[in-house]
Design an enzyme around this catalytic site. Structure first.
Site, mmCIF file in Angstrom:
data_model
loop_
_atom_site.group_PDB
_atom_site.id
_atom_site.type_symbol
_atom_site.label_atom_id
_atom_site.label_comp_id
_atom_site.label_asym_id
_atom_site.label_seq_id
_atom_site.Cartn_x
_atom_site.Cartn_y
_atom_site.Cartn_z
ATOM 1 C CD GLU A 142 -10.948 -64.420 74.801
ATOM 2 O OE1 GLU A 142 -11.056 -65.377 74.010
ATOM 3 O OE2 GLU A 142 -11.893 -63.999 75.491
ATOM 4 C CD GLU A 198 -15.469 -64.553 71.387
ATOM 5 O OE1 GLU A 198 -16.149 -65.404 71.942
ATOM 6 O OE2 GLU A 198 -14.578 -64.794 70.584
ATOM 7 C CE1 TYR A 246 -8.872 -72.973 75.933
ATOM 8 C CE2 TYR A 246 -6.896 -71.968 75.033
ATOM 9 C CZ TYR A 246 -8.268 -72.117 75.044
ATOM 10 O OH TYR A 246 -9.044 -71.399 74.156
ATOM 11 C CB ALA A 273 -14.848 -69.052 79.851
HETATM 12 C C1 IPT Z 1 -13.310 -67.224 72.799
HETATM 13 C C2 IPT Z 1 -14.063 -66.771 74.016
HETATM 14 O O1 IPT Z 1 -14.055 -65.382 74.151
HETATM 15 C C3 IPT Z 1 -13.498 -67.384 75.268
HETATM 16 O O2 IPT Z 1 -14.363 -67.171 76.330
HETATM 17 C C4 IPT Z 1 -13.256 -68.835 75.071
HETATM 18 O O3 IPT Z 1 -14.483 -69.448 74.896
HETATM 19 C C5 IPT Z 1 -12.388 -69.029 73.850
HETATM 20 O O4 IPT Z 1 -13.020 -68.542 72.757
HETATM 21 C C6 IPT Z 1 -12.125 -70.449 73.491
HETATM 22 O O5 IPT Z 1 -11.458 -71.074 74.505
HETATM 23 S S1 IPT Z 1 -14.324 -67.145 71.383
HETATM 24 C C7 IPT Z 1 -13.664 -68.027 70.056
HETATM 25 C C8 IPT Z 1 -14.520 -67.924 68.872
HETATM 26 C C9 IPT Z 1 -12.305 -67.969 69.791
#
Ligand code: IPT
Length: 967
Positions: free
Chosen positions: A275, A196, A341, A137
């Site tokens: 995600e 992950e 973001y 994150a």
């Molecule tokens: C993904 C992560 O799970 C999340 O916590 C955050 O870091 C996000 O990325 C990026 O904002 S991991 C990634 C390899 C897409």
């Protein structure tokens, strides 16, 4: 433990005995059906999740409460999500945010996640809980608590110290989540273990799962595989109940089409994108979030998200839906303060066309239930036009079909018209469909809704519902598109075009009513057919995006015309609406016929009947009522006394460690890592005393702050320079006092702790100095004695309300200069820009009054601007909260959004800014002003966040307790 999988897996609250035995509470789906009113069971098969046996499309978005430390605003974000059609919110719980010290946990105030989960339920959202232990994150240490830097061993594996630590965290967070499980009458439907996790320690994964189940979590667990689908934790030891993965499409050109592969690895799980990128984070020196928002705009969403739906996904969670702010020292070194973001809801909580794009998809997914259970009929480039990709889905029970179209080259901006063959139960016909620019479309055929039958439409359906006496459906298309919508009737219906331009044709033989319209303006068509009446609303994507929909016990309500409608409820003949306006407007209300009166935010508004619906006039905000004060005169005080030879550092911690659990091996001893001495955030000071022999020529230092780090060095009060990494600083001639005490003062910044992708503890990389060696012939490094100073109290927080991430070790941070109530009347008056004259730290304070009318939502930001050639950094405190880190010669952030609740909109506010000049010229502060990013009349009601002021924490006689919350 042996794990079992069945075609359908159900996890039930009732199986208490199984819980007590600590075994997973999974039983065969069909054997369980009994539920009480209050609690529900969550199950799934390869099509979708089911709640109490009913299929759901989970349309969720990530929101991290710890990036918005004003609980009233949690409610705002949750309500905005609900209003935009989300049915769930996904939450990372940040371990470090709750635990400043081993064994110490805080779930009060801005950390009250119990309250957060209550609010999510009140807003009508399910919750997907993600407590880590590791979350990533882009936050400090990926969410690991900083005291863990001192513990031995690796992490995210089965090492004993780490195991004890994360079990401690789970033992605190799980009981809170447990109370809110849907199986206990709450709203938590899913629970993610790890994040992950690619390092392969299956025992570790299994231990988390076992622990979580033993803690009473009886909803399905899942994991989030990076860049899936793949086989990771899809089966075997360490596999949670469900399989899930994440997907970030950063360039449209590389749109993936392999989502269906998830079923190869996990045939019993639905396609669950835990995600789904809704933007991306921006690094120091990056492009800024306006550019990010533009890149991941509504067109992007249209292509990417419809593509994924075409791939059969039925659980989606956007990362982020509200990004918020990495306030204080929450960022990891890769990001700056704003974590906007480019997400659907922006950092200052405003919504726009991007949010509306999500809403159009969300409302459809809520209404059109056959899409929860589909098989793929075909997928690939279209036969007659290979530049267009078509995915065709069909519900095996209802035979409802979905035709999902986009450009094969997803970033194509071509305008195309294709001939689409609709081949479903009652029709086999080729119809023209346009795809203009970056567009994606989900077209529906053979669909029964309400009392109606849709044969097909080449416009997209946004929603449909049935109120007593009336069915309603909304279709939309890109402006200027030609479309046809074909409905089937037993006999000729009566068609009444109430507004807009719509052509229609009746085909007696087939029983088809074909409506065609060039979408422009929201057309209304009323149809009487002997069945229940049907009202059609046909508009452009823009017009559809302005609709708001709520379900009440008296039926579904639709409105158009205001910036936001948060809620609707019907009592008798009165419809009570709450919401926000950005200007004076007419709100059109489509409500059941018996509704005659309307209230808006509690006040009665006159309702007119127009074409069978109601219209009310709503006041907008009075822009004259808000004006922001100018910040003219500041108080200034220089504040690097730590550089002076005579400064009293006797109370500082002696840095004498010779061993460390850090991931970085020190080059020289003693260990000069701030974490090892309990100072985890912000700037730390080192003072190295040595008795001068006269041979000392300089000092070699290796500062370690994380990327974009820096440190400044003084000898006996004389500035030697600033650097990052390794550098030898030469002492000026005659600067060393022979046979006397000399002091090297070093201020090192900490850009945050690294994330921790693997089991190697990268979050324990050194912060502070890796090396410090006096230079010169016959000079022994052993003669230098080091002391270290960081934030007040170290891990024993003085200010538990604002918490661990709010303070570093600057003199002003340690002495309450950041706080409201600190008396700065003896400080020098300056105006900005102000040159400080010499490198080091200076503090600026100002205060101002705000008088924002009640029930106005006015996003306010603090903006710093200056010539980027000046080498300085600033730490911005507002009412005691560190709400911005600014690097003048790096950027890109200049505007720092200040959330209401921390900002007092109805009274006095304090600003304290610490400026660190990295050289003599750079020691200055440019222009500082307050800026307004909008004005809304709102039903939002914000409570001030309680936090101590200067008197509370520093006045004489005040005896502060050690960090003593929920020990
Ligand atoms: C993904 C992560 O799970 C999340 O916590 C955050 O870091 C996000 O990325 C990026 O904002 S991991 C990634 C390899 C897409």
């Amino acid at each position: 433990m042996q794990k079992k999988f069945w075609g359908s897996l159900v996890l039930v609250a009732g199986l208490l005995c199984a819980n007590l035995l600590g075994t997973p509470t999974s039983v065969k789906a069909d054997s369980v059906s009994k539920t009480t009113n209050k609690s529900a069971v969550v199950s799934f098969d390869h099509y979708s999740l089911k709640i109490n046996g009913e299929r759901k499309f989970i349309y969720s978005g990530e929101f991290e409460y710890w990036r918005l430390p004003s609980p009233s605003l949690w409610k705002d974000v949750l309500q905005k999500m609900k209003a935009n059609g989300f049915n769930a919110v996904t939450i990372y719980f940040n371990w470090g945010y709750h635990s400043p010290k081993k064994g110490v946990y805080d779930f009060s105030g801005i950390r009250d996640v119990n309250r957060l989960l209550d609010m999510a339920k009140e807003a009508g959202l399910y919750v997907i809980a993600r407590p880590g232990p590791y979350v990533n994150a882009e936050t400090d240490a990926g969410g690991f608590p900083n005291w863990l830097t001192k513990e031995e061993g690796k992490v995210r594996n089965s090492d004993p110290a780490y195991t004890a630590a994360y079990e401690e965290w789970l033992s605190h967070i799980d009981p809170i989540i447990k109370k809110h499980l849907i199986t206990k009458g709450g709203n938590v439907i899913l629970y993610q273990v790890e994040n992950e996790y690619g390092s392969g320690d299956a025992d570790y994964m299994q231990n988390i799962i076992d622990k979580v189940k033993a803690d009473g979590i009886d909803v399905p667990t899942f994991h989030n595989q990076q860049d899936g689908p793949g086989s990771q934790w899809a089966s075997g030891t360490g596999a949670p109940d469900m399989y899930a993965f994440d997907s970030y499409t950063k360039t449209l050109g590389n749109l993936k089409t392999n989502f269906g592969d998830a079923h190869k690895y996990a045939p019993n799980s639905p396609i669950f994108v835990a995600e789904l990128g809704n933007g991306w984070f921006d690094p120091w020196g990056g492009v800024g979030y306006d550019a990010m928002r533009q890149k991941f705009n509504a067109d992007y969403q249209n292509v990417v998200y419809k593509n994924i739906i075409g791939e059969g996904a039925t659980l989606l969670s956007y990362y982020m839906t509200y990004g918020g702010t990495s306030w204080g020292y929450l960022p990891f070194p890769g990001v700056y303060t704003s974590y906007d973001y480019g997400a659907a809801i922006s950092e200052n909580r405003t919504i726009d066309a991007k949010t509306a794009g999500q809403k159009r998809i969300a409302y459809m997914l809520d209404a059109v239930k056959p899409i929860y259970e589909t098989d793929s009929l075909s997928e690939g480039p279209m036969a007659d036009n290979a530049s267009i990709r078509l995915a065709k889905l069909q519900n095996p029970k209802t035979q409802t079909q979905f035709y999902i179209l986009r450009h094969e080259q997803a970033d194509s901006t071509n305008n195309d018209e294709v001939s689409l063959n609709i081949n479903s139960a009652d029709v086999n016909k080729t119809v023209p469909v346009t795809l203009n620019g970056q567009a994606g479309k989900i077209l529906i055929a053979n669909y029964k809704f309400g009392h109606q039958k849709l044969v097909y439409s080449t416009a997209e359906m946004m929603t449909n519902y049935s109120n007593r006496g009336k069915d309603v459906a909304v279709f939309y298309s890109q402006k200027g598109d030609k479309n046809e919508t074909v409905l089937k009737f037993d006999r000729k219906p009566q068609v009444n075009v109430r507004s807009g331009k719509v052509d229609y044709q009746w085909n007696e033989k087939e029983g088809y009513l074909t409506l065609s319209n060039q979408y422009q303006g929201l057309a209304q068509v009323d149809i009487r057919s002997g069945r229940q009446n049907l009202m059609l609303l046909l508009g452009t994507d823009d017009e559809a995006g302005q609709l708001w929909q709520q379900k009440t016990h008296a039926g579904t309500i639709l409105e158009s015309g205001s910036y936001l409608v948060r809620s609707a409820s019907v009592k008798g003949r009165t419809l009570a609406l709450t919401g926000d306006t950005d200007k004076r407007t007419t709100l059109k209300v489509y409500a059941p016929d018996f509704v005659k009166t309307v209230t808006w935010n509690g006040e009665r508004v006159r309702a007119r009947t127009v074409n069978g619906s109601l219209e009310v006039d709503l006041a907008g905000p009075d822009t004259r009522k808000v004006s922001l004060p100018k910040l003219t005169t500041w108080r200034y005080q220089e504040a690097s006394p730590e550089t002076e030879l005579n400064f009293d550092d006797s109370q500082w911690t002696i840095a004498d460690h010779t061993t460390t659990n850090s991931n970085t091996k020190p080059t020289t001893l003693p260990v000069l890592y701030s974490d090892d001495y309990g100072f985890h955030h912000g700037n730390v000071w080192f003072r190295g005393h040595f008795n001068g022999s006269g041979n000392e020529t300089g000092i070699k230092l290796y500062g370690s702050s994380g990327s974009h780090g820096a440190y400044s060095v003084w000898l006996n009060g004389k500035f030697l320079g600033s650097a990052d990494g390794r550098k030898t600083f030469t002492f000026p001639e005659d600067a060393v006092k022979k046979d006397q005490d000399n002091v090297v003062s070093v201020m090192v910044t900490n850009m945050g702790h690294e994330e921790n992708w693997g089991i190697t503890p990268t979050f324990k990389n050194a912060r502070g100095l890796r090396e410090a060696s006096l230079q010169g012939t016959d000079v022994s490094n052993e003669t230098i004695q080091w002391r270290i100073q960081g934030n007040q109290g170290g891990e024993d927080l003085k200010d538990t309300a604002r918490g661990a991430y709010n303070y570093g070790g600057l003199y002003g941070e340690r002495n309450g200069w950041t706080l409201p109530g600190y008396r700065d009347s003896a400080w020098r008056k300056v105006s900005l820009p102000n040159n400080q004259g010499e490198a080091g730290v200076g503090w600026y304070r100002n205060s101002f009054d705000l008088n924002i009318p009640k029930n106005y939502d006015v996003p306010i930001a603090l903006k710093i601007t200056d010539d980027p050639s000046y080498n300085y950094r600033a730490y911005i405190y507002v009412n005691g909260w560190l709400y911005g880190q600014y690097i003048n010669n790096l950027g890109p952030q200049h505007e720092f959004y200040l959330p209401s609740g921390l900002l007092n909109e109805h009274g006095k506010n304090n600003i304290s800014i610490a400026v660190w000049g990295l050289d003599d010229q750079g020691a200055r502060l440019g222009n500082v002003e307050l800026v307004q990013d909008g004005i809304y009349k709102s039903s939002l009601n914000v409570q001030q966040v309680k936090a101590p002021d200067y008197q509370d924490l520093f006045s004489k006689g005040h005896h502060h307790t050690k960090s003593g919350v929920h020990q």
